[in-house]
Design a protein around this motif. Structure first.
Motif, mmCIF file in Angstrom:
data_model
loop_
_atom_site.group_PDB
_atom_site.id
_atom_site.type_symbol
_atom_site.label_atom_id
_atom_site.label_comp_id
_atom_site.label_asym_id
_atom_site.label_seq_id
_atom_site.Cartn_x
_atom_site.Cartn_y
_atom_site.Cartn_z
ATOM 1 N N GLU A 47 0.843 5.935 -0.244
ATOM 2 C CA GLU A 47 0.413 6.757 -0.659
ATOM 3 C C GLU A 47 -0.019 7.488 -1.293
ATOM 4 O O GLU A 47 -1.725 7.904 -1.471
ATOM 5 C CB GLU A 47 1.353 7.891 0.511
ATOM 6 C CG GLU A 47 0.719 9.605 1.041
ATOM 7 C CD GLU A 47 1.693 10.209 1.293
ATOM 8 O OE1 GLU A 47 1.415 11.481 1.888
ATOM 9 O OE2 GLU A 47 3.230 9.944 1.379
ATOM 10 N N CYS B 25 -3.970 4.067 -0.608
ATOM 11 C CA CYS B 25 -4.353 3.883 1.134
ATOM 12 C C CYS B 25 -5.616 4.281 0.516
ATOM 13 O O CYS B 25 -6.406 4.431 -0.418
ATOM 14 C CB CYS B 25 -3.404 4.645 1.573
ATOM 15 S SG CYS B 25 -3.105 6.691 1.480
ATOM 16 N N LYS C 139 -4.867 8.451 4.731
ATOM 17 C CA LYS C 139 -4.136 9.284 4.022
ATOM 18 C C LYS C 139 -2.719 10.256 4.915
ATOM 19 O O LYS C 139 -2.229 10.492 4.472
ATOM 20 C CB LYS C 139 -4.999 10.261 3.180
ATOM 21 C CG LYS C 139 -5.587 9.819 1.565
ATOM 22 C CD LYS C 139 -4.532 10.295 0.578
ATOM 23 C CE LYS C 139 -4.504 10.145 -0.615
ATOM 24 N NZ LYS C 139 -3.724 9.086 -2.330
ATOM 25 N N THR D 131 0.675 -1.494 0.089
ATOM 26 C CA THR D 131 0.176 0.397 -0.306
ATOM 27 C C THR D 131 0.797 1.755 0.399
ATOM 28 O O THR D 131 1.823 0.951 0.978
ATOM 29 C CB THR D 131 -0.463 -0.172 1.212
ATOM 30 O OG1 THR D 131 -1.786 -1.441 1.252
ATOM 31 C CG2 THR D 131 -1.703 1.104 1.600
#
Length: 149
Positions: free
Chosen positions: A13, A63, A68, A11
């Protein structure tokens, strides 16, 4: 039985930023960008870019919006501490170091010998566009781990 990892999903950002970095990074390790796939399941806020090679696939996943603001920390429970790619010689470690440095990846440790791991463990460490740490390493694994284990 020989353990084999088929795929790893990470995952990130910022999926667009990560895809740009991995489009440059993964071909250095033998990934074929013509095999790259995109998929999404909008109702689950799930978007993936998946890179394939003959031995492993690596997927980058966005994500969730609710996460966040979270910051990557490789020492957080459930986090990826780092991932290492093994190459066949110290010369290849050095060559990849120069190529990855040219991508602008932050270098954590330049290539060096790590005799505390084993006598011929030669590696460097860097971070990707999302702050995830990677290692490129060369050592004679078969010397330490016979095939019949």
């Amino acid at each position: 039985m020989q353990p084999i990892i088929d795929h790893i999903h990470i995952t990130v950002e910022n999926l667009e930023r990560a895809e740009k970095f991995y489009d440059s990074f993964l071909p250095l390790l033998g990934f074929d960008l013509s095999l790259k796939e995109h998929d999404c399941v909008d109702e689950h806020d799930y978007h993936i870019v998946e890179y394939h090679s003959s031995s492993i696939s690596i997927g980058l996943i966005n994500c969730r919006t609710s996460f966040k603001e979270g910051k990557i920390n490789r020492r957080k429970p459930g986090s990826l501490h780092h991932m290492a790619f093994r190459v066949n010689s110290p010369a290849k470690v050095d060559a990849l170091y120069e190529q990855i440095k040219a991508l602008g990846a932050p270098i954590v440790h330049a290539p060096q010998l790590y005799p505390e791991y084993c006598c011929d463990y030669y590696a460097f460490f860097f971070k990707d566009s999302e702050g995830i740490e990677y290692e490129i390493v060369s050592f004679a694994r078969e010397q330490y781990f016979p095939k019949d284990l």
